[in-house]
Write a protein that holds these residues in place. Structure first.
Motif, PDB file in Angstrom:
ATOM      1  N   PRO A  12       0.810  -1.219   0.000  1.00 55.23           N
ATOM      2  CA  PRO A  12       0.000   0.000   0.000  1.00 55.23           C
ATOM      3  C   PRO A  12       0.847   1.274   0.000  1.00 55.23           C
ATOM      4  CG  PRO A  12       0.028  -0.984   2.198  1.00 55.23           C
ATOM      5  CD  PRO A  12       0.766  -1.920   1.292  1.00 55.23           C
ATOM      6  N   CYS A  13       0.524   2.194  -0.903  1.00 61.14           N
ATOM      7  CA  CYS A  13       1.237   3.463  -0.989  1.00 61.14           C
ATOM      8  C   CYS A  13       0.698   4.407   0.099  1.00 61.14           C
ATOM      9  CB  CYS A  13       1.030   4.071  -2.365  1.00 61.14           C
ATOM     10  SG  CYS A  13      -0.705   4.467  -2.686  1.00 61.14           S
ATOM     11  N   VAL A  14       1.318   5.553   0.216  1.00 67.21           N
ATOM     12  CA  VAL A  14       0.923   6.487   1.282  1.00 67.21           C
ATOM     13  C   VAL A  14      -0.541   6.890   1.133  1.00 67.21           C
ATOM     14  CG1 VAL A  14       1.300   8.810   2.188  1.00 67.21           C
ATOM     15  CG2 VAL A  14       3.247   7.334   1.675  1.00 67.21           C
ATOM     16  N   VAL A  15      -0.965   7.164  -0.106  1.00 64.12           N
ATOM     17  CA  VAL A  15      -2.354   7.588  -0.323  1.00 64.12           C
ATOM     18  C   VAL A  15      -3.316   6.486   0.113  1.00 64.12           C
ATOM     19  CG1 VAL A  15      -4.069   8.238  -2.070  1.00 64.12           C
ATOM     20  CG2 VAL A  15      -1.735   9.136  -2.200  1.00 64.12           C
ATOM     21  N   ARG A  16      -3.014   5.262  -0.283  1.00 63.03           N
ATOM     22  CA  ARG A  16      -3.897   4.157   0.076  1.00 63.03           C
ATOM     23  C   ARG A  16      -3.911   3.915   1.590  1.00 63.03           C
ATOM     24  NH1 ARG A  16      -8.595   2.617  -1.112  1.00 63.03           N
ATOM     25  NH2 ARG A  16      -9.013   0.477  -0.555  1.00 63.03           N
ATOM     26  N   LYS A  17      -2.768   4.079   2.207  1.00 63.27           N
ATOM     27  CA  LYS A  17      -2.717   3.929   3.665  1.00 63.27           C
ATOM     28  C   LYS A  17      -3.626   4.950   4.331  1.00 63.27           C
ATOM     29  CE  LYS A  17       1.988   2.145   3.864  1.00 63.27           C
ATOM     30  NZ  LYS A  17       3.400   2.530   4.061  1.00 63.27           N
ATOM     31  N   GLN A  18      -3.575   6.186   3.831  1.00 63.18           N
ATOM     32  CA  GLN A  18      -4.425   7.226   4.409  1.00 63.18           C
ATOM     33  C   GLN A  18      -5.896   6.894   4.181  1.00 63.18           C
ATOM     34  OE1 GLN A  18      -2.634  10.557   2.408  1.00 63.18           O
ATOM     35  NE2 GLN A  18      -1.370  11.098   4.166  1.00 63.18           N
ATOM     36  N   GLN A  19      -6.220   6.379   2.995  1.00 63.60           N
ATOM     37  CA  GLN A  19      -7.604   6.002   2.712  1.00 63.60           C
ATOM     38  C   GLN A  19      -8.049   4.874   3.633  1.00 63.60           C
ATOM     39  OE1 GLN A  19      -7.288   5.025  -1.442  1.00 63.60           O
ATOM     40  NE2 GLN A  19      -7.766   7.095  -2.126  1.00 63.60           N
ATOM     41  N   LEU A  20      -7.191   3.879   3.809  1.00 63.93           N
ATOM     42  CA  LEU A  20      -7.547   2.745   4.662  1.00 63.93           C
ATOM     43  C   LEU A  20      -7.737   3.185   6.108  1.00 63.93           C
ATOM     44  CD1 LEU A  20      -5.190   0.017   3.192  1.00 63.93           C
ATOM     45  CD2 LEU A  20      -7.679  -0.108   3.255  1.00 63.93           C
ATOM     46  N   LYS A  21      -6.849   4.064   6.581  1.00 66.15           N
ATOM     47  CA  LYS A  21      -6.993   4.542   7.960  1.00 66.15           C
ATOM     48  C   LYS A  21      -8.305   5.282   8.128  1.00 66.15           C
ATOM     49  CE  LYS A  21      -2.862   4.396  10.483  1.00 66.15           C
ATOM     50  NZ  LYS A  21      -2.089   4.943  11.590  1.00 66.15           N
ATOM     51  N   TYR A  22      -8.679   6.032   7.102  1.00 63.35           N
ATOM     52  CA  TYR A  22      -9.929   6.777   7.158  1.00 63.35           C
ATOM     53  C   TYR A  22     -11.118   5.820   7.106  1.00 63.35           C
ATOM     54  CZ  TYR A  22     -13.577  10.107   5.970  1.00 63.35           C
ATOM     55  OH  TYR A  22     -14.729  10.836   5.966  1.00 63.35           O
ATOM     56  N   LEU A  23     -11.051   4.855   6.182  1.00 61.59           N
ATOM     57  CA  LEU A  23     -12.155   3.907   6.024  1.00 61.59           C
ATOM     58  C   LEU A  23     -12.397   3.103   7.296  1.00 61.59           C
ATOM     59  CD1 LEU A  23     -11.489   2.427   2.467  1.00 61.59           C
ATOM     60  CD2 LEU A  23     -13.574   3.580   3.201  1.00 61.59           C
ATOM     61  N   LEU A  27      -5.902  -6.280   6.452  1.00 62.47           N
ATOM     62  CA  LEU A  27      -4.479  -6.213   6.122  1.00 62.47           C
ATOM     63  C   LEU A  27      -3.838  -7.598   6.165  1.00 62.47           C
ATOM     64  CD1 LEU A  27      -3.535  -2.953   8.036  1.00 62.47           C
ATOM     65  CD2 LEU A  27      -3.805  -3.260   5.575  1.00 62.47           C
ATOM     66  N   ARG A  28      -4.281  -8.409   7.107  1.00 65.86           N
ATOM     67  CA  ARG A  28      -3.728  -9.768   7.180  1.00 65.86           C
ATOM     68  C   ARG A  28      -4.108 -10.574   5.941  1.00 65.86           C
ATOM     69  NH1 ARG A  28      -3.595  -9.243  12.442  1.00 65.86           N
ATOM     70  NH2 ARG A  28      -5.852  -9.357  12.670  1.00 65.86           N
ATOM     71  N   ALA A  29      -5.358 -10.389   5.475  1.00 67.03           N
ATOM     72  CA  ALA A  29      -5.799 -11.101   4.274  1.00 67.03           C
ATOM     73  C   ALA A  29      -4.967 -10.656   3.063  1.00 67.03           C
ATOM     74  CB  ALA A  29      -7.284 -10.840   4.030  1.00 67.03           C
ATOM     75  N   LEU A  30      -4.722  -9.340   2.962  1.00 63.85           N
ATOM     76  CA  LEU A  30      -3.918  -8.818   1.864  1.00 63.85           C
ATOM     77  C   LEU A  30      -2.491  -9.331   1.939  1.00 63.85           C
ATOM     78  CD1 LEU A  30      -5.260  -5.179   1.983  1.00 63.85           C
ATOM     79  CD2 LEU A  30      -5.384  -6.670  -0.019  1.00 63.85           C
ATOM     80  N   MET A  31      -1.965  -9.389   3.158  1.00 64.81           N
ATOM     81  CA  MET A  31      -0.595  -9.857   3.335  1.00 64.81           C
ATOM     82  C   MET A  31      -0.463 -11.305   2.880  1.00 64.81           C
ATOM     83  SD  MET A  31       1.675  -9.942   6.804  1.00 64.81           S
ATOM     84  CE  MET A  31       0.865 -11.388   7.478  1.00 64.81           C
ATOM     85  N   ARG A  54       5.342  -4.278   5.856  1.00 69.03           N
ATOM     86  CA  ARG A  54       4.775  -3.546   4.718  1.00 69.03           C
ATOM     87  C   ARG A  54       3.251  -3.497   4.757  1.00 69.03           C
ATOM     88  NH1 ARG A  54       6.226  -4.892  -1.597  1.00 69.03           N
ATOM     89  NH2 ARG A  54       4.335  -4.040  -2.535  1.00 69.03           N
ATOM     90  N   PHE A  55       2.621  -4.588   5.138  1.00 75.09           N
ATOM     91  CA  PHE A  55       1.170  -4.646   5.047  1.00 75.09           C
ATOM     92  C   PHE A  55       0.461  -4.351   6.361  1.00 75.09           C
ATOM     93  CE2 PHE A  55       2.433  -6.621   1.165  1.00 75.09           C
ATOM     94  CZ  PHE A  55       1.455  -6.238   0.271  1.00 75.09           C
ATOM     95  N   ILE A  56       1.122  -4.556   7.486  1.00 76.01           N
ATOM     96  CA  ILE A  56       0.442  -4.392   8.762  1.00 76.01           C
ATOM     97  C   ILE A  56       1.133  -3.368   9.652  1.00 76.01           C
ATOM     98  CG2 ILE A  56      -0.220  -5.573  10.902  1.00 76.01           C
ATOM     99  CD1 ILE A  56      -0.591  -8.104   9.153  1.00 76.01           C
ATOM    100  N   GLY A  57       2.461  -3.396   9.662  1.00 77.11           N
ATOM    101  CA  GLY A  57       3.207  -2.550  10.593  1.00 77.11           C
ATOM    102  C   GLY A  57       2.855  -1.076  10.491  1.00 77.11           C
ATOM    103  N   TRP A  58       2.639  -0.592   9.260  1.00 75.64           N
ATOM    104  CA  TRP A  58       2.355   0.839   9.078  1.00 75.64           C
ATOM    105  C   TRP A  58       1.090   1.271   9.806  1.00 75.64           C
ATOM    106  CZ3 TRP A  58      -2.309   2.297   7.143  1.00 75.64           C
ATOM    107  CH2 TRP A  58      -3.036   1.329   6.459  1.00 75.64           C
ATOM    108  N   SER A  59       0.120   0.338   9.940  1.00 69.97           N
ATOM    109  CA  SER A  59      -1.177   0.723  10.505  1.00 69.97           C
ATOM    110  C   SER A  59      -1.064   1.010  11.996  1.00 69.97           C
ATOM    111  CB  SER A  59      -2.213  -0.369  10.254  1.00 69.97           C
ATOM    112  OG  SER A  59      -1.917  -1.527  11.020  1.00 69.97           O
ATOM    113  N   GLU A  60       0.039   0.591  12.597  1.00 68.96           N
ATOM    114  CA  GLU A  60       0.223   0.811  14.029  1.00 68.96           C
ATOM    115  C   GLU A  60       1.092   2.042  14.305  1.00 68.96           C
ATOM    116  OE1 GLU A  60       1.799  -3.036  14.661  1.00 68.96           O
ATOM    117  OE2 GLU A  60      -0.179  -3.967  14.436  1.00 68.96           O
ATOM    118  N   ARG A  61       1.501   2.705  13.226  1.00 65.14           N
ATOM    119  CA  ARG A  61       2.344   3.898  13.385  1.00 65.14           C
ATOM    120  C   ARG A  61       1.685   5.075  12.663  1.00 65.14           C
ATOM    121  NH1 ARG A  61       6.360  -0.078  11.660  1.00 65.14           N
ATOM    122  NH2 ARG A  61       6.113   0.676   9.555  1.00 65.14           N
TER     123      ARG A  61
END
Ligand code: ZN
Length: 85
Positions: free
Chosen positions: A25-36, A48-52, A70-77
């Motif tokens: 996930p790129c920065v834009v997608r990460k922001q979208q996912l956090k918002y969603l 994220l686990r399913a995607l990973m 890459r797929f999960i760690g970013w969501s915790e930071r």
């Protein structure tokens, strides 16, 4: 999967972003996912686990640690935005 360049979707099997060509996930997608998934971190984690798991099958060169970061760690930071100078 249809390829719509304006949507920040993963291009498989290399998992680059269809829109900005960064690693997905790129920065834009990460922001979208956090918002969603605002207020629903458990469901975000499940997604994220399913995607990973899908990415792990496509990207055998990556270690589990690399995939998890890459797929999960970013969501915790907090999301680091790219420095456009
Ligand atoms: Zn993107």
């Amino acid at each position: 999967m249809t390829d719509i360049p304006t949507i920040h979707a993963p291009c498989r099997p290399d998992w680059s972003c269809a829109a900005c060509k960064q690693e997905w996930p790129c920065v834009v997608r990460k922001q979208q996912l956090k918002y969603l998934y605002q207020g629903n971190p458990v469901e975000l984690g499940n997604q994220l686990r399913a995607l990973m798991e899908q990415a792990g099958a496509d990207l055998p060169a990556l270690t589990e640690e690399q995939l998890a970061d890459r797929f999960i760690g970013w969501s915790e930071r907090p999301i680091a935005t790219p420095d456009h100078s």
